[in-house]
Structures are given as structure tokens and as C-alpha cells.
Design an enzyme around this catalytic site. Structure first.
Site, short mmCIF file in Angstrom:
data_model
loop_
_atom_site.label_atom_id
_atom_site.label_comp_id
_atom_site.label_asym_id
_atom_site.label_seq_id
_atom_site.Cartn_x
_atom_site.Cartn_y
_atom_site.Cartn_z
N GLU A 353 64.54 52.91 -17.49
CA GLU A 353 63.71 52.13 -18.40
C GLU A 353 64.43 50.84 -18.73
O GLU A 353 65.62 50.84 -19.06
CB GLU A 353 63.47 52.91 -19.70
CG GLU A 353 62.88 54.29 -19.53
CD GLU A 353 61.42 54.28 -19.12
OE1 GLU A 353 60.86 53.18 -18.92
OE2 GLU A 353 60.85 55.37 -19.00
N HIS A 438 66.73 63.12 -24.94
CA HIS A 438 65.73 63.97 -24.28
C HIS A 438 66.22 65.40 -24.07
O HIS A 438 66.31 65.86 -22.94
CB HIS A 438 65.35 63.38 -22.92
CG HIS A 438 64.74 62.02 -22.96
ND1 HIS A 438 64.60 61.23 -21.83
CD2 HIS A 438 64.20 61.30 -23.98
CE1 HIS A 438 64.02 60.08 -22.17
NE2 HIS A 438 63.77 60.09 -23.47
N ASN A 476 60.35 60.17 -19.07
CA ASN A 476 60.42 60.50 -20.50
C ASN A 476 59.53 61.71 -20.78
O ASN A 476 58.45 61.82 -20.22
CB ASN A 476 59.96 59.30 -21.33
CG ASN A 476 60.50 57.99 -20.79
OD1 ASN A 476 60.21 57.65 -19.64
ND2 ASN A 476 61.27 57.30 -21.56
P1 FDA Z 1 60.42 67.53 -31.75
O1 FDA Z 1 61.89 67.31 -31.78
O2 FDA Z 1 59.54 66.35 -31.60
O3 FDA Z 1 59.96 68.29 -33.08
C1 FDA Z 1 60.65 69.38 -33.61
C2 FDA Z 1 60.51 69.36 -35.13
O4 FDA Z 1 60.99 70.58 -35.67
C3 FDA Z 1 61.28 68.25 -35.82
O5 FDA Z 1 60.43 67.55 -36.70
C4 FDA Z 1 62.39 68.99 -36.56
O6 FDA Z 1 62.79 68.35 -37.76
C5 FDA Z 1 61.74 70.33 -36.84
N1 FDA Z 1 62.69 71.45 -37.01
C6 FDA Z 1 63.78 71.73 -36.25
N2 FDA Z 1 64.37 72.86 -36.69
C7 FDA Z 1 63.64 73.31 -37.73
C8 FDA Z 1 63.75 74.45 -38.59
N3 FDA Z 1 64.72 75.36 -38.44
N4 FDA Z 1 62.83 74.57 -39.60
C9 FDA Z 1 61.83 73.66 -39.75
N5 FDA Z 1 61.69 72.58 -38.95
C10 FDA Z 1 62.58 72.41 -37.95
N6 FDA Z 1 60.26 60.68 -25.22
C11 FDA Z 1 59.29 60.05 -24.50
O7 FDA Z 1 58.50 60.70 -23.82
N7 FDA Z 1 59.19 58.68 -24.55
C12 FDA Z 1 60.06 57.92 -25.29
O8 FDA Z 1 59.92 56.69 -25.33
C13 FDA Z 1 61.09 58.58 -26.01
N8 FDA Z 1 62.04 57.88 -26.72
C14 FDA Z 1 62.93 58.54 -27.54
C15 FDA Z 1 63.80 57.82 -28.35
C16 FDA Z 1 64.65 58.49 -29.23
C17 FDA Z 1 65.60 57.73 -30.09
C18 FDA Z 1 64.60 59.91 -29.31
C19 FDA Z 1 65.47 60.66 -30.27
C20 FDA Z 1 63.74 60.62 -28.50
C21 FDA Z 1 62.91 59.95 -27.60
N9 FDA Z 1 62.04 60.65 -26.78
C22 FDA Z 1 61.12 59.98 -26.00
C23 FDA Z 1 62.06 62.13 -26.73
C24 FDA Z 1 60.90 62.79 -27.51
O9 FDA Z 1 60.81 62.25 -28.80
C25 FDA Z 1 61.16 64.30 -27.56
O10 FDA Z 1 61.21 64.78 -26.23
C26 FDA Z 1 60.05 65.05 -28.30
O11 FDA Z 1 59.94 64.60 -29.63
C27 FDA Z 1 60.29 66.55 -28.29
O12 FDA Z 1 59.13 67.18 -28.78
P2 FDA Z 1 59.19 68.66 -29.33
O13 FDA Z 1 57.81 69.03 -29.73
O14 FDA Z 1 59.89 69.50 -28.34
O15 FDA Z 1 60.15 68.62 -30.61
#
Ligand code: FDA
Length: 497
Positions: A353, A438, A476
Site C-alpha cells: 500500500e 493485521h 488488507n
Molecule cells: P476488531 O479488532 O475490529 O474488534 C474486536 C473488538 O473486541 C474490539 O472493539 C475490542 O476492543 C473488543 N474486545 C476485545 N477483547 C474484549 C473482551 N475481552 N471483552 C470485550 N470486548 C473485547 N484492515 C483493512 O482491511 N484495511 C485497512 O485499511 C486497515 N488499516 C488498519 C490500520 C490500523 C492502524 C489497524 C490497527 C488496523 C487496520 N486494519 C485494516 C485491520 C482491521 O482493522 C482489522 O483486521 C479488523 O478490525 C479486525 O476485525 P475483527 O472483527 O476481527 O476485530
């Protein structure tokens, strides 16, 4: 509240959790969503909900006293700063060999990510999820996910002329000169809104250095798509600042879920116990894996199989900067939203990217976040002496990703007569090889679960997030996470569980 009984409890409000909540609610099931992070619906004293990249305050990081910025240096000088410890939006979670960045709050990763909504090439899909019918995914579930998320490509005429994407046009030109295809990638940012930002008719967001710590206006995070749709059913309730700590079979059937309600300093203010007929693990790859491994190895869910905790990867994430020639400026004004990448997946195992470096001054730097075919996989395990879950990833494993990323950037440097920047990730440090954005895997589909995310030893328990994907998506990941959740929850609802 404490002692309540709920039909379905969803742990986490990211992509997997939001899809599951919406579809269960539409099927008539009452859903309680539990989220450890904040609601992110109330402006701070500056009138904004989220802070920007260049002035991180307490809202920026999850319970840290100093920022941990992914590009943490400039001219070799550290740029991290002290902040008050607070339940901020971006968690830089440290394991022994890697820091995993994750969003915290209602909307999960959608709050902090770049919004790049990329569907993998169908020819690569068999290596991503081998047990899933690709025709179904590409005909039904990827289109459903992209529509639900609101993905769109930057308008070409604007891309070609605006100062805000000079950095990306330099990336496009240099890719072409070295013989690599440059591909526009869709994003969930509202491109019309961004053009209005440029025209000065609306408050700025992508053009005001907002990204990693939240986006105040133009990005269609889950707060603007799946979550309001779920709430509009009238069947969904969300509890922010509640962290699930335990799930175990209840004596009268269903499951007992324990959780801690947190204050904004991260202190536990009350512990609650709820029973649920069904529990959906959607806490993200790391959150779900940590909970399941702990529950299995401390005897709460002892029959979870030995695949739980296995198959975790970093999606091959590697960051690097290049120093351009003086006649190739990348622009003092850069949008925070990436719009394209350089594809060398088939020949070199890398998709890069073209990322912005939106610090408001001309840097002549090109920054890239590469997704590589790094083959290493780590596992989560319960550490009884620290009472924590460890991850076995080793930093040295990033070398495979670096080698693959170099198939693109060594070539571009040689064509352009340029060199790598060594001042962005440390002093004389070329590669950002200490993090991933990721995280994927830990409860892999058709291994830890059945082919639809059911934890079959425990009827009514499901995995519905990035933990299902075995370590890499070639692009991504969030569109694939969303599409897979759409597929799995449809099957689960149709079969009554
Ligand atoms: P996700 O992490 O979204 O959600 C999990 C949730 O569960 C969170 O809100 C967390 O706080 C909560 N949680 C965890 N443990 C818990 C507990 N014990 N009790 C209660 N709640 C709890 N991807 C992409 O496709 N394009 C992009 O441009 C980007 N860019 C990017 C930038 C940055 C800085 C990051 C950090 C990530 C990306 N990503 C990305 C990755 C993408 O955001 C990521 O893959 C997804 O959010 C994952 O989705 P999930 O549903 O798996 O979990």
C-alpha cells in the site's frame, strides 16, 4: 445488568461482532454486545470526538503513559510523547516478539484503520480459506460485505489533479517505471465528502491529519454502517467499557459470562455475571484467542480442541520508507486515506500500500505498508506463572516479509537511483519489523471450529472474527472478515445454531 439472562451475547463490536449482531437481531434474536472500549460518541473539550495524528492526547492510546506511534521517529529523533493513561482508542498490545495494534471502542478496528476495503483476487482465495466455496464468497458474501461497508474507489479525475494525492501519484509513477502494476483500492471513506473538505465547505477530517486515533467526519466506520443498522432493529443493546473475562457452561444450560466494568482509567468498578443461550466470540484475533486459550487451559471450557490458539500470523505486515529525488516531492499536504497499492504478489509475495506521511511538511519520503506472504505462524499459550496468554511470534520471522517487500522496493530504488529512509523507525533503522496492524488466526476455520465458526464441543459458542483466518489474506483483511462473518452467521441462523 448483573444477573441478567440474554439470548445472544456478542463479545466485541468490530466487523465480526457487528455482522453477527445485525443478522441475529434481524432473525428476531435479542442481542447484548459487550465492548471493552469506550462508546466514542461524545466530543471532548475541543469539540471533537477524536484527536489527530500530530497532536495525540489522552484519547489516542489504550492505557499508556506514552504514545507508541508506528512511525515513531523523524530524522532519527523519537517523536513519542507523554500522555495521561486513559481508555483511549488505539491499543498497541505488546507480546514478546511483536506489538499488535488494535482499535478499542464501539466499532473495533473500524475506528482506527485506513478504511482500505480490499477484496482478494479470486485466484489467491484458495490459499486464504481453503475449506470455503469461492463461488459463494465472490457471488454473494463479498458483494454483501462491500455494500454493507460502503466501499468505493477515489474518483479518477480528482486523483489526477489534487495536491492531497501527490504522494500517491508519485507511488503510481514509480511503480509503472519499474514494471509493477499500481492498483487503485476501494476505501470506505466518503470520497465526495473529502472533495468538499478540499473545497473548504465542510469540516476537515482526512485532510486534517485524522486517522489512527479516529476520524471525526468522512470515514464510514462501523459506527455509520452495521452498528446503527443493528440498533435500528430494536433488538440490540451495547455495553461499552465492559471487558469479558470468562465464559463457562451454566448449570441450567447456556453459558455464564463474567465481565468487568471499567472506568476511563482502566480500573474495575464492578464485576458482573450474565447468562446467555449463545455466545459469539468477536473480540478480534487476539482478544478471541486469548479468551479461548485461557478458558480451555484453566478448565472453564476444557473440551475446546488443541487447534485453539494455533495458526496466528501477522498478514506479513512490513513498513518502509524511501527517500525520493529532489524533483519528486510527495507534497506537504497529504490525505490520510490511502487509495492504491503496488502488486507483486504472484512473483514476489508482496502487495504494498502506498501510504501517506501526513505531517504537514514536504519530506520527499514515500511510505509503504506491505502485506507479504510471510509463512511463519505463531501460537497462543496460557502461562500459568504470569496468569497471561503468551504469543510465540519471533521478531526474526519478519525477515521473510522484508525479503518479499524488497522485491518491490529494491527494484524501484534501482530504477529511480534512490535509497531507503533510515530515520523513520529508529536511528539508522530501515524496516518497521516490530508490529502488525493485521492480526489473523488463533481459532482457524475448519480447524479450531467447524466450517462455519461453531466451537462444536460447546453448542451455542461461535467464533466470528479475524481469529478464523489462518494468518494471511494477501490484502488488507476487514472485507474478508466481514464477508466470512456474513457467510457463517447465515448458516448458523438457518440451522438454528
Ligand atoms: P476488531 O479488532 O475490529 O474488534 C474486536 C473488538 O473486541 C474490539 O472493539 C475490542 O476492543 C473488543 N474486545 C476485545 N477483547 C474484549 C473482551 N475481552 N471483552 C470485550 N470486548 C473485547 N484492515 C483493512 O482491511 N484495511 C485497512 O485499511 C486497515 N488499516 C488498519 C490500520 C490500523 C492502524 C489497524 C490497527 C488496523 C487496520 N486494519 C485494516 C485491520 C482491521 O482493522 C482489522 O483486521 C479488523 O478490525 C479486525 O476485525 P475483527 O472483527 O476481527 O476485530
Amino acid at each position: 445488568g448483573n444477573g441478567a439472562h440474554v439470548q445472544a451475547l456478542v463479545i466485541g463490536t468490530g466487523y465480526g461482532g457487528s455482522v453477527a449482531a445485525l443478522r441475529l437481531a434481524q432473525a428476531g434474536v435479542a442481542v447484548e454486545m459487550i465492548e471493552m472500549g469506550m462508546a466514542w460518541d461524545t466530543p471532548g473539550s475541543d469539540g471533537k470526538i477524536f484527536c489527530n495524528l500530530t497532536s495525540p492526547d489522552e484519547r489516542s492510546f489504550w492505557l499508556r503513559t506514552e504514545t507508541k506511534q508506528p512511525v515513531g521517529y523523524f530524522l532519527g529523533i523519537p517523536i513519542d510523547r507523554s500522555i495521561p493513561s486513559y481508555t483511549g482508542i488505539l491499543d498497541a498490545e505488546d507480546f514478546a516478539g511483536i506489538t499488535v495494534y488494535q482499535g478499542r471502542g464501539i466499532g473495533g478496528g473500524s475506528l482506527v484503520n485506513g478504511g482500505m476495503a480490499v477484496t482478494p483476487k479470486q485466484e489467491n482465495f484458495g490459499a486464504i480459506l481453503p475449506s470455503v466455496d469461492p463461488n459463494e464468497m465472490y457471488n454473494v458474501y463479498y458483494p454483501r460485505a462491500n455494500a454493507g461497508l460502503g466501499a468505493g474507489v477515489i474518483p479518477n479525475s480528482w486523483f489526477n489533479t489534487t495536491q492531497w494525492y501527490e504522494f500517491a501519484r508519485v507511488g503510481q509513477k514509480q511503480a509503472g517505471r519499474s514494471g509493477f502494476p499500481f492498483e487503485f483500492v476501494p476505501d470506505v471513506y466518503d470520497w465526495n465528502y473529502m472533495q468538499q473538505e478540499d473545497a473548504g465547505t465542510v469540516p476537515r477530517s482526512a485532510l486534517a491529519q485524522e486517522l489512527l486515533y479516529g476520524n471525526n467526519y468522512g470515514k464510514k466506520s462501523l459506527q455509520k454502517t452495521y452498528i446503527p443498522a443493528a440498533l435500528a432493529t430494536g433488538k440490540v443493546n451495547i455495553s461499552p467499557l465492559h471487558k469479558v473475562t470468562s465464559v463457562s457452561p451454566a448449570s441450567g444450560g447456556g453459558y455464564t459470562v463474567l465481565m468487568n466494568q471499567l472506568d476511563t482509567s482502566g480500573n474495575v468498578i464492578v464485576t458482573k455475571e450474565v447468562t446467555a443461550d449463545k455466545v459469539v466470540f468477536a473480540a478480534g484475533s487476539v482478544g478471541t484467542s486469548k479468551l479461548l486459550v485461557q478458558m480451555r487451559d484453566t478448565g472453564q471450557l476444557p473440551n475446546l480442541n488443541d487447534q485453539v490458539g494455533q495458526g496466528w500470523g501477522d498478514n506479513g505486515n512490513i513498513m518502509v520508507g524511501r527517500a525520493n529525488q529532489i524533483w519528486d516531492p510527495t507534497g506537504a499536504n497529504q490525505s490520510t486515506i490511502p487509495c492504491g497499492g503496488i502488486d507483486n504478489w504472484t512473483a514476489g509475495g508482496a502487495f504494498a500500500e502506498v501510504a501517506p506521511l501526513p505531517i504537514g511538511i514536504e519530506t520527499w519520503a514515500s511510505l509503504y505498508l506491505s502485506i507479504t506472504k510471510n509463512p511463519h505462524r505463531a501460537q497462543f499459550s496460557w502461562n500459568s506463572s504470569t496468569q497471561k496468554v503468551d504469543l510465540s511470534w519471533q521478531q526474526a520471522w519478519k525477515q521473510d516479509g522484508i525479503t518479499m517487500a524488497k522485491t518491490i522496493f529494491d527494484k524501484i530504488n534501482s530504477t529511480e537511483g534512490t535509497i531507503y529512509r533510515t530515520d523513520l523507525f529508529g536511528t539508522y533503522k530501515t524496516w518497521q519489523d516490530e508490529l502488525t496492524y493485521h492480526p489473523l488466526g488463533g481459532a482457524v476455520l475448519n480447524q479450531a471450529t467447524d466450517n462455519y465458526g461453531r466451537l462444536t464441543a460447546y453448542p451455542g459458542l461461535y467464533v466470528m472474527d479475524g481469529a478464523l483466518i489462518p494468518g494471511n489474506t494477501s490484502v488488507n483483511p476487514f472485507v474478508t472478515i466481514t464477508a466470512l462473518a456474513e457467510r457463517n452467521i447465515e448458516n448458523i441462523i438457518a440451522n438454528g445454531g
